[in-house]
Design an enzyme around this catalytic site. Structure first.
Site, PDB file in Angstrom:
ATOM      1  CE1 TYR A  89      10.928  -4.980 -35.916  1.00 56.76           C
ATOM      2  CE2 TYR A  89      10.210  -3.403 -37.573  1.00 56.76           C
ATOM      3  CZ  TYR A  89       9.919  -4.374 -36.630  1.00 56.76           C
ATOM      4  OH  TYR A  89       8.611  -4.736 -36.406  1.00 56.76           O
ATOM      5  CE  LYS A 123       3.245   5.323 -68.395  1.00 60.16           C
ATOM      6  NZ  LYS A 123       4.042   4.982 -69.603  1.00 60.16           N
TER       7      LYS A 123
HETATM    8  C1  LIG Z   1       4.585   6.130 -70.264  1.00 63.13           C
HETATM    9  C2  LIG Z   1       4.553   6.394 -71.714  1.00 63.13           C
HETATM   10  C3  LIG Z   1       4.650   7.716 -72.197  1.00 63.13           C
HETATM   11  C4  LIG Z   1       4.932   8.902 -71.311  1.00 63.13           C
HETATM   12  O1  LIG Z   1       6.306   8.893 -70.932  1.00 63.13           O
HETATM   13  P1  LIG Z   1       6.944  10.030 -70.019  1.00 63.13           P
HETATM   14  O2  LIG Z   1       8.387   9.743 -70.008  1.00 63.13           O
HETATM   15  O3  LIG Z   1       6.344   9.892 -68.665  1.00 63.13           O
HETATM   16  O4  LIG Z   1       6.584  11.334 -70.647  1.00 63.13           O
HETATM   17  C5  LIG Z   1       4.482   7.918 -73.563  1.00 63.13           C
HETATM   18  N1  LIG Z   1       4.272   6.863 -74.396  1.00 63.13           N
HETATM   19  C6  LIG Z   1       4.194   5.589 -73.968  1.00 63.13           C
HETATM   20  C7  LIG Z   1       3.967   4.504 -74.959  1.00 63.13           C
HETATM   21  C8  LIG Z   1       4.359   5.308 -72.617  1.00 63.13           C
HETATM   22  O5  LIG Z   1       4.307   4.038 -72.181  1.00 63.13           O
END
Ligand SMILES: *Cc1c(COP(=O)(O)O)cnc(C)c1O
Length: 353
Positions: A249, A34
């Site tokens: 800055y 993702k």
């Molecule tokens: C992001 C996510 C994961 C992966 O989580 P990690 O901690 O990065 O391994 C798994 N399941 C769901 C539903 C998520 O949103």
């Protein structure tokens, strides 16, 4: 090009190997890519891993379609609640929907692949345990949907030995027992799979994101994992400072003695948080130098002391070890997930393996 993010795909493959060794060959692997694979580039990462995983997972339908349009063939599970009006796209692109709400059953087209998602204590997405009975009725009513999985998500699994993980697990197991056997069952994220393997959390499949990219999900180290990014820029200007000259800055840093200052064309708009000002180091010609002065939108400055470098000298901003996203996260009071996902898409990704 102001800077380049080098992504070493072989390290990501190595991390997948570590995950595989941890859970064993019989557990299906669901790679979470993702948000552009946590900033690493979803299409490139997915192409590299496609032969070694069973599923990809993404947050949004649009991300899944992008993977399909790039030629990815493996099943793709989308976590979000199907956006209104886009339901047909799941079928069209052979994408698996999450049913996280009772209202979703009636919206999906016949034949759509779907996984039931139960909220067992995360309190974000998912049907609540007391809705399990209604979900079973909906399954009977909408029996043309293609039900292939059932899952939940842990809120505390980055913390080994957390009692809430065990509680969620119990709730999930009792829900699970009332649904058909053929559904692929999954609960673990990275924390779950590394820290709760002994508790029977693997079921049929595990979903991992942050560990694939080389970081532990919480405070507890996982020494075999290797971060896969190196962010490299260069000095665009090098200038002489006199003792007492105040830089940037707010003039927040003052030269302690005469010396050299380098300007790097990377700033908070690229993803180097302004809160890191004066607190990180960069590497030039194999040596670490302190970033000084306020990080601005497109630039930051580094104190070179007595060492003068040419314009164009390469500067490593982020890589394994002292310059890692984990170190930045510690300083900024966040987690490596936020560091890598915040590296702006305008920063060109280059891939090696
Ligand atoms: C992001 C996510 C994961 C992966 O989580 P990690 O901690 O990065 O391994 C798994 N399941 C769901 C539903 C998520 O949103």
């Amino acid at each position: 090009m102001s800077s380049t993010l080098y992504v070493d795909l072989s390290r990501i493959a190595h991390n997948l190997g570590v995950i595989s060794d941890q859970v064993g060959q019989n557990i299906k692997k669901m790679a979470v890519v993702k948000d552009d694979a946590y900033g690493h580039g979803a299409v490139q990462v997915a192409r590299h891993l496609e032969d070694s995983v069973d599923y990809f997972c993404v947050a949004k339908l649009a991300e899944a379609i992008e993977l399909r349009e790039s030629g990815i063939k493996k099943p793709i599970l989308v976590f979000e609640i199907p956006p209104l009006g886009s339901e047909h796209l799941y079928q069209e692109h052979d994408i698996t929907a999450s049913i996280s709400d009772l209202s979703v059953f009636e919206r999906l087209e016949d034949g759509t692949l779907c996984h039931l998602h139960f909220d067992t204590g995360m309190f974000r997405l998912g049907m609540l345990p007391e809705q399990a009975e209604s979900a079973r009725e909906k399954m009977k009513e909408f029996d043309k949907l293609n039900y292939t999985g059932i899952y939940t998500h842990f809120a505390n699994s980055d913390d080994p030995g957390h009692e809430r993980v065990l509680r969620q697990l119990e709730v999930f197991k009792s829900i699970r027992s009332n649904f058909p056997d053929h559904l692929i069952t999954h609960a673990c994220n990275s924390g779950g799979l590394f820290f709760y393997g002994d508790e029977g959390t693997y079921f049929d499949a595990v979903r991992f994101g942050v560990s694939l990219f080389g970081y532990a999900p919480g405070e507890t180290e996982i020494s075999e994992l290797e971060p896969a990014v190196e962010w490299v820029s260069h000095l665009v200007q090098v200038k002489k400072l006199k003792k007492g000259d105040a830089v940037g800055y707010g003039s927040r840093w003052t030269a302690p003695e005469d010396g050299w200052l380098g300007t790097i064309p990377v700033g908070y708009a690229d993803g180097v948080f302004r809160t890191l000002s004066g607190k990180i180091q960069v590497e030039i010609a194999g040596q670490l130098y302190q970033q000084v002065g306020t990080i601005s939108m497109d630039y930051m400055t580094v104190y070179l002391g007595k060492n003068c470098f040419e314009q164009g000298e390469p500067v490593v901003i982020l890589r394994n070890g002292e310059l890692s996203a984990k170190e930045w996260a510690r300083i900024a009071g966040t987690i490596p997930y936020e560091i890598t996902t915040t590296i702006h898409p305008k920063v060109k990704r280059e891939y090696g393996s």
